[in-house]
Write a protein that holds these residues in place. Structure first.
Motif, PDB file in Angstrom:
ATOM      1  N   ARG A 112      88.061 -24.425  39.208  1.00  0.00           N
ATOM      2  CA  ARG A 112      87.842 -25.511  40.160  1.00  0.00           C
ATOM      3  C   ARG A 112      86.679 -25.201  41.098  1.00  0.00           C
ATOM      4  O   ARG A 112      85.800 -26.051  41.321  1.00  0.00           O
ATOM      5  N   LEU A 113      86.646 -23.991  41.645  1.00  0.00           N
ATOM      6  CA  LEU A 113      85.600 -23.635  42.594  1.00  0.00           C
ATOM      7  C   LEU A 113      84.232 -23.581  41.928  1.00  0.00           C
ATOM      8  O   LEU A 113      83.233 -24.038  42.506  1.00  0.00           O
ATOM      9  N   ARG A 114      84.177 -23.041  40.738  1.00  0.00           N
ATOM     10  CA  ARG A 114      82.894 -22.936  40.041  1.00  0.00           C
ATOM     11  C   ARG A 114      82.347 -24.311  39.694  1.00  0.00           C
ATOM     12  O   ARG A 114      81.141 -24.549  39.811  1.00  0.00           O
ATOM     13  N   ARG A 115      83.235 -25.219  39.296  1.00  0.00           N
ATOM     14  CA  ARG A 115      82.786 -26.551  38.911  1.00  0.00           C
ATOM     15  C   ARG A 115      82.135 -27.281  40.094  1.00  0.00           C
ATOM     16  O   ARG A 115      81.201 -28.063  39.921  1.00  0.00           O
ATOM     17  N   LEU A 116      82.615 -27.007  41.311  1.00  0.00           N
ATOM     18  CA  LEU A 116      82.087 -27.694  42.488  1.00  0.00           C
ATOM     19  C   LEU A 116      80.621 -27.391  42.756  1.00  0.00           C
ATOM     20  O   LEU A 116      79.906 -28.210  43.329  1.00  0.00           O
ATOM     21  N   VAL A 117      80.176 -26.186  42.377  1.00  0.00           N
ATOM     22  CA  VAL A 117      78.803 -25.792  42.715  1.00  0.00           C
ATOM     23  C   VAL A 117      77.910 -25.593  41.498  1.00  0.00           C
ATOM     24  O   VAL A 117      76.710 -25.378  41.633  1.00  0.00           O
ATOM     25  N   SER A 118      78.479 -25.678  40.303  1.00  0.00           N
ATOM     26  CA  SER A 118      77.703 -25.325  39.107  1.00  0.00           C
ATOM     27  C   SER A 118      76.501 -26.235  38.898  1.00  0.00           C
ATOM     28  O   SER A 118      75.449 -25.784  38.433  1.00  0.00           O
ATOM     29  N   PRO A 216      75.100 -34.942  57.743  1.00  0.00           N
ATOM     30  CA  PRO A 216      74.941 -34.479  56.362  1.00  0.00           C
ATOM     31  C   PRO A 216      73.524 -34.707  55.864  1.00  0.00           C
ATOM     32  O   PRO A 216      72.852 -35.671  56.260  1.00  0.00           O
ATOM     33  N   GLY A 217      73.070 -33.787  55.015  1.00  0.00           N
ATOM     34  CA  GLY A 217      71.737 -33.898  54.440  1.00  0.00           C
ATOM     35  C   GLY A 217      71.797 -33.822  52.928  1.00  0.00           C
ATOM     36  O   GLY A 217      72.876 -33.821  52.326  1.00  0.00           O
ATOM     37  N   ASP A 218      70.636 -33.760  52.320  1.00  0.00           N
ATOM     38  CA  ASP A 218      70.547 -33.659  50.862  1.00  0.00           C
ATOM     39  C   ASP A 218      70.504 -32.183  50.476  1.00  0.00           C
ATOM     40  O   ASP A 218      69.489 -31.676  49.983  1.00  0.00           O
ATOM     41  N   ASP A 219      71.601 -31.480  50.708  1.00  0.00           N
ATOM     42  CA  ASP A 219      71.649 -30.057  50.414  1.00  0.00           C
ATOM     43  C   ASP A 219      73.040 -29.689  49.929  1.00  0.00           C
ATOM     44  O   ASP A 219      73.995 -30.472  50.036  1.00  0.00           O
ATOM     45  N   LEU A 220      73.155 -28.494  49.393  1.00  0.00           N
ATOM     46  CA  LEU A 220      74.406 -28.059  48.786  1.00  0.00           C
ATOM     47  C   LEU A 220      75.513 -27.890  49.817  1.00  0.00           C
ATOM     48  O   LEU A 220      76.682 -28.196  49.545  1.00  0.00           O
ATOM     49  N   MET A 221      75.191 -27.408  51.002  1.00  0.00           N
ATOM     50  CA  MET A 221      76.223 -27.235  52.015  1.00  0.00           C
ATOM     51  C   MET A 221      76.831 -28.577  52.399  1.00  0.00           C
ATOM     52  O   MET A 221      78.054 -28.699  52.552  1.00  0.00           O
ATOM     53  N   SER A 222      76.014 -29.595  52.544  1.00  0.00           N
ATOM     54  CA  SER A 222      76.534 -30.927  52.860  1.00  0.00           C
ATOM     55  C   SER A 222      77.448 -31.430  51.754  1.00  0.00           C
ATOM     56  O   SER A 222      78.487 -32.058  52.021  1.00  0.00           O
ATOM     57  N   ALA A 223      77.089 -31.136  50.503  1.00  0.00           N
ATOM     58  CA  ALA A 223      77.923 -31.559  49.378  1.00  0.00           C
ATOM     59  C   ALA A 223      79.264 -30.841  49.384  1.00  0.00           C
ATOM     60  O   ALA A 223      80.309 -31.437  49.087  1.00  0.00           O
ATOM     61  N   LEU A 224      79.260 -29.546  49.748  1.00  0.00           N
ATOM     62  CA  LEU A 224      80.513 -28.795  49.816  1.00  0.00           C
ATOM     63  C   LEU A 224      81.393 -29.316  50.951  1.00  0.00           C
ATOM     64  O   LEU A 224      82.612 -29.432  50.796  1.00  0.00           O
ATOM     65  N   VAL A 225      80.797 -29.625  52.077  1.00  0.00           N
ATOM     66  CA  VAL A 225      81.562 -30.174  53.194  1.00  0.00           C
ATOM     67  C   VAL A 225      82.173 -31.519  52.795  1.00  0.00           C
ATOM     68  O   VAL A 225      83.341 -31.801  53.099  1.00  0.00           O
ATOM     69  N   ALA A 226      81.402 -32.338  52.085  1.00  0.00           N
ATOM     70  CA  ALA A 226      81.925 -33.630  51.636  1.00  0.00           C
ATOM     71  C   ALA A 226      83.103 -33.435  50.690  1.00  0.00           C
ATOM     72  O   ALA A 226      84.109 -34.148  50.769  1.00  0.00           O
ATOM     73  N   ALA A 227      83.003 -32.442  49.798  1.00  0.00           N
ATOM     74  CA  ALA A 227      84.099 -32.172  48.869  1.00  0.00           C
ATOM     75  C   ALA A 227      85.347 -31.741  49.615  1.00  0.00           C
ATOM     76  O   ALA A 227      86.471 -32.124  49.282  1.00  0.00           O
ATOM     77  N   ARG A 228      85.157 -30.938  50.650  1.00  0.00           N
ATOM     78  CA  ARG A 228      86.286 -30.514  51.480  1.00  0.00           C
ATOM     79  C   ARG A 228      86.902 -31.706  52.207  1.00  0.00           C
ATOM     80  O   ARG A 228      88.122 -31.891  52.231  1.00  0.00           O
ATOM     81  N   HIS A 358      79.507 -11.248  32.175  1.00  0.00           N
ATOM     82  CA  HIS A 358      79.930 -11.773  30.874  1.00  0.00           C
ATOM     83  C   HIS A 358      81.267 -12.474  31.079  1.00  0.00           C
ATOM     84  O   HIS A 358      82.077 -12.065  31.897  1.00  0.00           O
ATOM     85  N   GLY A 359      81.493 -13.541  30.335  1.00  0.00           N
ATOM     86  CA  GLY A 359      82.754 -14.255  30.452  1.00  0.00           C
ATOM     87  C   GLY A 359      82.720 -15.288  31.567  1.00  0.00           C
ATOM     88  O   GLY A 359      81.655 -15.764  31.971  1.00  0.00           O
ATOM     89  N   ILE A 360      83.890 -15.614  32.107  1.00  0.00           N
ATOM     90  CA  ILE A 360      83.969 -16.727  33.057  1.00  0.00           C
ATOM     91  C   ILE A 360      83.269 -16.427  34.382  1.00  0.00           C
ATOM     92  O   ILE A 360      82.916 -17.351  35.118  1.00  0.00           O
ATOM     93  N   HIS A 361      83.046 -15.152  34.686  1.00  0.00           N
ATOM     94  CA  HIS A 361      82.369 -14.796  35.932  1.00  0.00           C
ATOM     95  C   HIS A 361      80.873 -14.540  35.729  1.00  0.00           C
ATOM     96  O   HIS A 361      80.224 -13.974  36.612  1.00  0.00           O
ATOM     97  N   HIS A 362      80.336 -14.946  34.571  1.00  0.00           N
ATOM     98  CA  HIS A 362      78.889 -14.811  34.353  1.00  0.00           C
ATOM     99  C   HIS A 362      78.153 -15.485  35.516  1.00  0.00           C
ATOM    100  O   HIS A 362      78.522 -16.575  35.967  1.00  0.00           O
ATOM    101  N   CYS A 363      77.108 -14.844  36.000  1.00  0.00           N
ATOM    102  CA  CYS A 363      76.422 -15.270  37.218  1.00  0.00           C
ATOM    103  C   CYS A 363      75.958 -16.721  37.147  1.00  0.00           C
ATOM    104  O   CYS A 363      75.164 -17.095  36.275  1.00  0.00           O
ATOM    105  N   LEU A 364      76.436 -17.509  38.084  1.00  0.00           N
ATOM    106  CA  LEU A 364      76.083 -18.922  38.154  1.00  0.00           C
ATOM    107  C   LEU A 364      74.596 -19.119  38.438  1.00  0.00           C
ATOM    108  O   LEU A 364      73.976 -20.088  38.003  1.00  0.00           O
TER     109      LEU A 364
END
Length: 417
Positions: A112-118, A216-228, A358-364
């Motif tokens: 869930r967390l990875r999908r939010l920022v991928s 809010p702006g056009d940036d990733l932090m604003s998107a994370l706050v909106a998701a929260r 390697h695997g699910i924690h491969h660097c985003l």
């Protein structure tokens, strides 16, 4: 799975054995040679990661791949809680605000967390940043005097990734130097300023979250706050803060050290530096070779055995702490067509490595890190025709603790084109 059995098997690590690997500053400064010696002895060894926290370090490439996807090696520390609590690690970690981020999570929370920022770190989105990264890189070179001496970490390899991740997250320009200082110390848990620096970083991030709520702006932090704030259970307040901290730290510190390690490798191998100057088209494959030769993440975060298991001929009991030495696994990876793994070769056609995991924690952020490295190195190679170390390589200081491998400074003599 690699089933080579080392000379000794262990039910638990102990500081009283001669073969305990102590992951201290002396080890880190000499890591490539130390890891080569360990690989010659066996694929996994008892290790002390921090005072009071012992476990096993995996140094072999094939076994590392197995460990990184092993279904019973999880990020949940509950089986090792007693040891971690006794060492002061759990309470210490709870005070940092790093709980609740994907690097320390197992599915389904990790998924869930990875999908939010991928989406923000996809190859396509990363490629769209190339013009801006190029302007930033040239601007840093433009700020240098025509010739002289400079610390490349301070003048170039640190400010470039800081600027990139700060723009992605919407961090004001006047706070970026603060973040550089805070994140450098965030990888040095034994540093006397560690706790204060991490607390200051999280205090600022909380302020930033509130600012993005209001404006809010056009940036990733604003998107994370909106998701929260959509209040559909996708992101808790703790997860929001921890994810922001992870993106700030992992989003630039590893690239800072990828660049520094690559430049040090070139400066100590002038024949390879000359090859890249003559043919910059080699850069994409050369970057994979830099990642293989001396990666910026020395080892993974801890995994904990959810049950008794065997790894490389060694019995790991439930609650055993296991980390993978990415530096060792990458340097020891099988080479296509043979060759000497201890040799830097920027013309190597295929360089296998585990530098991004390697695997699910491969660097985003792997696509972005590769892009930044290519742009940064191309800028330096074309804009600075003369560059050499200003001090002996053996005198350089390395990160003394934690997961990161990188030089703290890189003094050079240079002349601009």
């Amino acid at each position: 799975m690699n089933t080579h059995t080392p000379p000794h098997t262990h039910d638990r690590p102990t500081g009283e054995t001669d073969d305990l690997v102590v992951m201290d500053a002396a080890f880190k400064a000499d890591a490539p040679r130390r890891y080569a010696a360990l690989r010659a002895k066996g694929p996994v060894h008892p290790a002390q990661f921090f005072p009071g926290i012992t476990g096993w370090i995996v140094v072999d490439h094939d076994l590392a791949r197995d460990a990184l996807t092993h279904p019973a090696l999880l990020k949940d520390p509950e089986p090792a809680a007693a040891m971690l609590e006794a060492a002061g690690f759990l309470g210490h970690k709870r005070g940092t605000g790093f709980g609740g981020q994907m690097l320390e999570a197992d599915p389904p929370a990790h998924t869930r967390l990875r999908r939010l920022v991928s989406g923000a770190f996809s190859p396509k989105r990363s490629a769209e940043l190339e013009p801006r990264i190029t302007r930033l890189a040239h601007g840093l070179v433009d700020a240098l005097p025509p010739s002289g001496e400079t610390d490349l970490v301070e003048a170039f390899t640190a400010p470039l990734p800081v600027a990139v991740i700060a723009e992605l997250l919407g961090i004001p320009e006047d706070r970026r130097q603060d973040f550089r200082r805070w994140t450098t110390l965030a990888f040095q848990v034994n540093h006397p300023e560690y706790a204060a620096s991490v607390a200051a970083m999280h205090a600022f991030l909380r302020e930033l979250v509130e600012d993005k709520r209001r404006r809010p702006g056009d940036d990733l932090m604003s998107a994370l706050v909106a998701a929260r704030d959509e209040d559909d259970g996708r992101l808790s307040e703790e997860e929001l803060a921890a994810t922001a901290a992870l993106l700030v730290i992992a989003g630039h510190e590893t690239t800072v050290n990828l660049l520094g390690n690559a430049l040090l490798a070139l400066l100590t191998h002038p024949d390879q530096l000359r090859l890249l100057r003559e043919d910059p088209a080699l850069l994409p494959t050369a970057i994979e070779e830099f990642l293989r030769y001396d990666t910026s993440v020395e080892r993974t975060t801890n995994r904990y055995a959810a049950e008794d298991l065997e790894l490389g001929g060694v019995r790991i009991p439930r609650g055993g702490v296991v980390a993978v030495a990415l530096t060792s696994a990458s340097r020891g990876a099988p080479l296509a067509g043979g060759g000497d793994p201890e040799t830097l070769d920027v013309t190597r056609p295929v360089a296998r490595h585990l530098s991004f995991g390697h695997g699910i924690h491969h660097c985003l952020g792997a696509p972005l890190a590769r892009l930044e490295a290519r742009v940064a190195l191309h800028t330096l190679l074309t804009r600075i025709p003369h560059m050499e170390l200003a001090v002996p390589a053996e005198s350089l200081s390395w990160f003394p603790s934690g997961m990161v491998r990188g030089v703290l400074s890189l003094p050079v003599r240079y002349r601009l084109a």
